[in-house]
Design a protein around this motif. Structure first.
Motif, PDB file in Angstrom:
ATOM      1  N   ILE A  96      96.253  58.810  41.427  1.00  0.00           N
ATOM      2  CA  ILE A  96      96.571  57.523  42.052  1.00  0.00           C
ATOM      3  C   ILE A  96      94.976  57.101  42.391  1.00  0.00           C
ATOM      4  O   ILE A  96      94.809  55.673  42.099  1.00  0.00           O
ATOM      5  N   GLN A  97      94.229  57.959  42.795  1.00  0.00           N
ATOM      6  CA  GLN A  97      92.744  57.167  42.944  1.00  0.00           C
ATOM      7  C   GLN A  97      92.163  56.845  41.685  1.00  0.00           C
ATOM      8  O   GLN A  97      91.439  55.671  41.665  1.00  0.00           O
ATOM      9  N   MET A  98      92.349  57.669  40.573  1.00  0.00           N
ATOM     10  CA  MET A  98      91.672  57.241  39.414  1.00  0.00           C
ATOM     11  C   MET A  98      92.122  55.966  38.782  1.00  0.00           C
ATOM     12  O   MET A  98      91.347  54.920  38.502  1.00  0.00           O
ATOM     13  N   VAL A  99      93.338  55.625  38.800  1.00  0.00           N
ATOM     14  CA  VAL A  99      93.869  54.512  38.391  1.00  0.00           C
ATOM     15  C   VAL A  99      93.628  53.364  39.259  1.00  0.00           C
ATOM     16  O   VAL A  99      93.229  52.334  38.799  1.00  0.00           O
ATOM     17  N   THR A 100      93.767  53.679  40.418  1.00  0.00           N
ATOM     18  CA  THR A 100      93.510  52.488  41.495  1.00  0.00           C
ATOM     19  C   THR A 100      92.033  52.106  41.400  1.00  0.00           C
ATOM     20  O   THR A 100      91.640  50.995  41.436  1.00  0.00           O
ATOM     21  N   THR A 101      91.205  52.757  41.263  1.00  0.00           N
ATOM     22  CA  THR A 101      89.748  52.631  41.052  1.00  0.00           C
ATOM     23  C   THR A 101      89.408  51.723  39.690  1.00  0.00           C
ATOM     24  O   THR A 101      88.667  50.881  39.981  1.00  0.00           O
ATOM     25  N   ARG A 102      90.100  52.089  39.007  1.00  0.00           N
ATOM     26  CA  ARG A 102      89.765  51.297  37.539  1.00  0.00           C
ATOM     27  C   ARG A 102      90.330  50.068  37.505  1.00  0.00           C
ATOM     28  O   ARG A 102      89.878  49.016  37.110  1.00  0.00           O
ATOM     29  N   TYR A 103      91.774  49.907  38.258  1.00  0.00           N
ATOM     30  CA  TYR A 103      92.402  48.511  38.579  1.00  0.00           C
ATOM     31  C   TYR A 103      91.499  47.858  39.395  1.00  0.00           C
ATOM     32  O   TYR A 103      91.388  46.507  39.097  1.00  0.00           O
ATOM     33  N   PRO A 140     101.066  44.427  39.551  1.00  0.00           N
ATOM     34  CA  PRO A 140     100.341  44.753  38.291  1.00  0.00           C
ATOM     35  C   PRO A 140      99.810  46.407  38.323  1.00  0.00           C
ATOM     36  O   PRO A 140      99.396  46.787  37.494  1.00  0.00           O
ATOM     37  N   LEU A 141      99.478  46.789  39.662  1.00  0.00           N
ATOM     38  CA  LEU A 141      98.855  47.922  39.633  1.00  0.00           C
ATOM     39  C   LEU A 141      99.721  49.104  38.975  1.00  0.00           C
ATOM     40  O   LEU A 141      99.177  49.928  38.539  1.00  0.00           O
ATOM     41  N   PHE A 142     100.931  49.027  39.253  1.00  0.00           N
ATOM     42  CA  PHE A 142     101.834  50.222  38.660  1.00  0.00           C
ATOM     43  C   PHE A 142     101.762  50.081  37.156  1.00  0.00           C
ATOM     44  O   PHE A 142     101.810  51.242  36.595  1.00  0.00           O
ATOM     45  N   GLY A 143     101.624  48.853  36.249  1.00  0.00           N
ATOM     46  CA  GLY A 143     101.468  48.806  35.048  1.00  0.00           C
ATOM     47  C   GLY A 143     100.096  49.714  34.573  1.00  0.00           C
ATOM     48  O   GLY A 143      99.998  49.880  33.344  1.00  0.00           O
ATOM     49  N   ALA A 144      99.277  49.348  35.321  1.00  0.00           N
ATOM     50  CA  ALA A 144      97.643  50.161  35.128  1.00  0.00           C
ATOM     51  C   ALA A 144      97.908  51.644  34.733  1.00  0.00           C
ATOM     52  O   ALA A 144      97.243  52.177  34.012  1.00  0.00           O
ATOM     53  N   PHE A 145      98.914  52.206  35.304  1.00  0.00           N
ATOM     54  CA  PHE A 145      99.228  53.639  35.063  1.00  0.00           C
ATOM     55  C   PHE A 145      99.679  53.989  33.677  1.00  0.00           C
ATOM     56  O   PHE A 145      99.517  54.755  33.027  1.00  0.00           O
ATOM     57  N   LYS A 146     100.220  52.974  32.924  1.00  0.00           N
ATOM     58  CA  LYS A 146     100.645  53.114  31.564  1.00  0.00           C
ATOM     59  C   LYS A 146      99.336  52.552  30.771  1.00  0.00           C
ATOM     60  O   LYS A 146      99.171  53.515  29.682  1.00  0.00           O
ATOM     61  N   ASN A 179      95.457  58.268  30.821  1.00  0.00           N
ATOM     62  CA  ASN A 179      94.384  59.396  30.651  1.00  0.00           C
ATOM     63  C   ASN A 179      93.478  59.579  31.782  1.00  0.00           C
ATOM     64  O   ASN A 179      93.085  60.509  31.984  1.00  0.00           O
ATOM     65  N   LEU A 180      93.166  58.292  32.500  1.00  0.00           N
ATOM     66  CA  LEU A 180      92.542  58.574  33.805  1.00  0.00           C
ATOM     67  C   LEU A 180      93.360  59.287  34.966  1.00  0.00           C
ATOM     68  O   LEU A 180      92.640  59.881  35.487  1.00  0.00           O
ATOM     69  N   ALA A 181      94.749  59.074  34.892  1.00  0.00           N
ATOM     70  CA  ALA A 181      95.411  59.597  35.856  1.00  0.00           C
ATOM     71  C   ALA A 181      95.508  61.280  35.676  1.00  0.00           C
ATOM     72  O   ALA A 181      95.382  61.914  36.593  1.00  0.00           O
ATOM     73  N   PHE A 182      95.486  61.527  34.333  1.00  0.00           N
ATOM     74  CA  PHE A 182      95.428  63.035  34.068  1.00  0.00           C
ATOM     75  C   PHE A 182      94.048  63.475  34.386  1.00  0.00           C
ATOM     76  O   PHE A 182      93.872  64.626  34.715  1.00  0.00           O
ATOM     77  N   THR A 183      93.034  62.922  34.168  1.00  0.00           N
ATOM     78  CA  THR A 183      91.796  62.885  34.397  1.00  0.00           C
ATOM     79  C   THR A 183      91.669  63.519  36.011  1.00  0.00           C
ATOM     80  O   THR A 183      90.890  64.363  36.434  1.00  0.00           O
ATOM     81  N   GLY A 184      91.932  62.608  36.764  1.00  0.00           N
ATOM     82  CA  GLY A 184      91.991  62.810  38.342  1.00  0.00           C
ATOM     83  C   GLY A 184      92.598  64.048  38.634  1.00  0.00           C
ATOM     84  O   GLY A 184      92.353  64.904  39.534  1.00  0.00           O
ATOM     85  N   LEU A 185      94.004  64.359  37.934  1.00  0.00           N
ATOM     86  CA  LEU A 185      94.675  65.346  38.245  1.00  0.00           C
ATOM     87  C   LEU A 185      93.906  66.785  37.813  1.00  0.00           C
ATOM     88  O   LEU A 185      93.729  67.701  38.852  1.00  0.00           O
ATOM     89  N   PHE A 186      93.562  66.755  36.558  1.00  0.00           N
ATOM     90  CA  PHE A 186      92.759  68.033  36.248  1.00  0.00           C
ATOM     91  C   PHE A 186      91.334  68.450  36.984  1.00  0.00           C
ATOM     92  O   PHE A 186      91.172  69.419  37.283  1.00  0.00           O
ATOM     93  N   LEU A 187      90.652  67.169  37.334  1.00  0.00           N
ATOM     94  CA  LEU A 187      89.438  67.335  38.016  1.00  0.00           C
ATOM     95  C   LEU A 187      89.637  68.034  39.206  1.00  0.00           C
ATOM     96  O   LEU A 187      88.980  68.953  39.645  1.00  0.00           O
TER      97      LEU A 187
END
Length: 456
Positions: free
Chosen positions: A79-86, A220-226, A230-238
């Motif tokens: 959520i942090q990663m996608v929100t930051t990009r949004y 629109p933030l929720f649409g950013a996850f689609k 890949n940023l979402a998974f980056t935040g999870l893995f990191l």
């Protein structure tokens, strides 16, 4: 963090010793505040309850705090990663009024997900219903702090943010001691929870004061996850990569069963937590010196390409950007190398103060070196994200997670003398790969950015 970094840089440019110290202190707390102050709070409670370190209730309380910080950071990572990009996309088109609606959306999503996770997790340990409910509330409060910091990084009121962290942490420490003496483990948790709720409330208040709300929820933030999955998974893995070595130790033969599935290996945890504190100065320096300077050059470079300027000025801007990055990284390395070198020398005294076996001196020294390398790796990943190399950052985060897990498991089989080396070598290999990606990205910036523009 570039937004608040500009305000701190103005403070440092007053050209006074006090101004520089004040600026770097604020940068340190803002860049690492939740983690640093929580460790200091735990240390304060540990000193106060030094005679009860092995008491089952105190062990459960300590372990629950560690679990709350660990899993809240891992699960809020996407959520942090996608929100930051949004937010970055919105701010680029000068739409700052989206800040509060976006916070409502991301905080709401976080609370829903983390509530379900918390309800599922508390069934795996034995405690009173009150303690379980407060543990879930603490888990949610910490998760909101992680999300809130994404938005407050663009704020200008850095003093109020730092004050919120200090005041809330002092309340957590004082209230835990006061209520813990009277009510036991429930009092400890209630006191700590109170301070964290105060932090959340003060940060939200700062957000509402600084940014004008527009609408209620930024759907629109929720649409950013689609778009940025890949940023979402980056935040999870990191974030999982940062914690995976501790988790492997928890559920290994070295782990101590605290309560149900709640495990701990206090020696390794404490050594790595102390080691993490040693990288705080470089994080503060990065916030002020690198991310702000690099951001200014990068934005100018991006605009130059968008405006189809001549190659010569574009190349000049790129040279300035590369120079700013090189000088900044060199400064981080000098500062962090100095701090780490000093702490390596002081390691025996640190271990003695913690009342650990002298055998732990090697472990804490390896952890300090590993933390320094890991901090450099994380900074390199941030720089790569500026280039929008999302697949590359996803690969690097997965590489770090896999290497840390594999290295930790191997060193567990090899014995105590090798503990910490898995984390250190995983950080080193990931840093080398990350540096190679960053160097390639900087050399090919014109193509990477130009190729992603819409057809003229």
């Amino acid at each position: 963090m570039a937004g608040i970094g500009f305000e701190l840089r103005r403070l440092i440019r007053k050209n006074t010793i006090f101004g520089e110290l004040e600026g770097y202190l604020y940068a340190t707390v803002i860049s690492s505040g939740p983690w640093v102050l929580s460790v200091l709070c735990l240390a304060g409670l540990g000193v106060y309850y030094s005679q009860n370190q092995q008491d089952p209730e105190h062990l459960l309380f300590r372990s629950m705090l560690v679990f709350c910080y660990a899993f809240s950071l891992i699960i809020t990572g996407p959520i942090q990663m996608v929100t930051t990009r949004y937010l970055a996309d919105c701010y680029y088109v000068e739409d700052e009024k989206i800040t509060v609606p976006a916070f409502v959306a991301s905080a709401g999503l976080t609370l829903v997900i983390q509530t379900l996770v918390g309800l599922w997790c508390v069934q795996f340990f034995e405690a009173s219903l009150v303690f379980k409910l407060m543990s879930i509330m603490l888990y949610l409060a910490i998760s909101c702090i992680w999300i809130g910091m994404v938005f407050l990084s663009a704020a200008k009121g850095y003093r109020s943010i730092v004050t919120a962290f200090f005041f809330g942490s002092l309340v957590s420490l004082g209230a835990s001691i006061l209520l813990g003496d009277k009510l036991g483990i429930e009092g400890l948790m209630a006191g700590y929870l109170l301070g964290q709720i105060i932090i959340v409330m003060l940060l939200v208040l700062r957000l509402l004061v600084e940014f004008e709300p527009r609408g209620k929820v930024a759907w629109p933030l929720f649409g950013a996850f689609k778009t940025y999955w890949n940023l979402a998974f980056t935040g999870l893995f990191l974030n999982a990569g940062v914690w995976i070595d501790k988790m492997i130790f928890w559920w290994s033969h070295e782990g101590e069963v605290i309560n149900g599935a709640v495990m701990s290996y206090r020696l390794y945890e404490t050594c790595t937590f102390i080691a993490y504190l040693t990288v705080v100065p470089s994080m503060g320096f990065f916030l002020i010196k690198i991310e702000t300077d690099f951001y200014e050059s990068f934005r100018e470079f991006f605009q130059a390409i968008s405006e189809k300027r001549a190659y010569a000025p574009i190349h000049q801007i790129k040279s300035e950007m590369s120079q700013a990055l090189s000088e900044g990284m060199r400064g981080v390395l000098i500062i962090q190398g100095t701090v780490t070198g000093l702490m390596l020398y002081l390691a025996p005294w640190v271990i003695e103060a913690m009342h650990f076996t002298p055998m732990a001196i090697g472990l804490i020294r390896v952890s300090m070196i590993g933390s320094m390398v890991m901090s450099m790796f994380l900074l390199v990943v941030i720089m790569i994200m500026y280039l929008d190399l999302r697949w590359h950052t996803l690969f690097l985060s997965l590489l770090f997670l896999g290497l840390n897990a594999l290295g930790t498991w191997i060193t567990l089989q090899m014995g105590f003398a090798y503990y910490g080396y898995g984390f250190t070598y995983a950080s080193l290999i990931s840093l080398i790969c990350g540096a190679a990606v960053l160097e390639w990205g900087m050399k090919n910036m014109e193509f990477l950015i130009f190729a992603k523009q819409k057809a003229f």
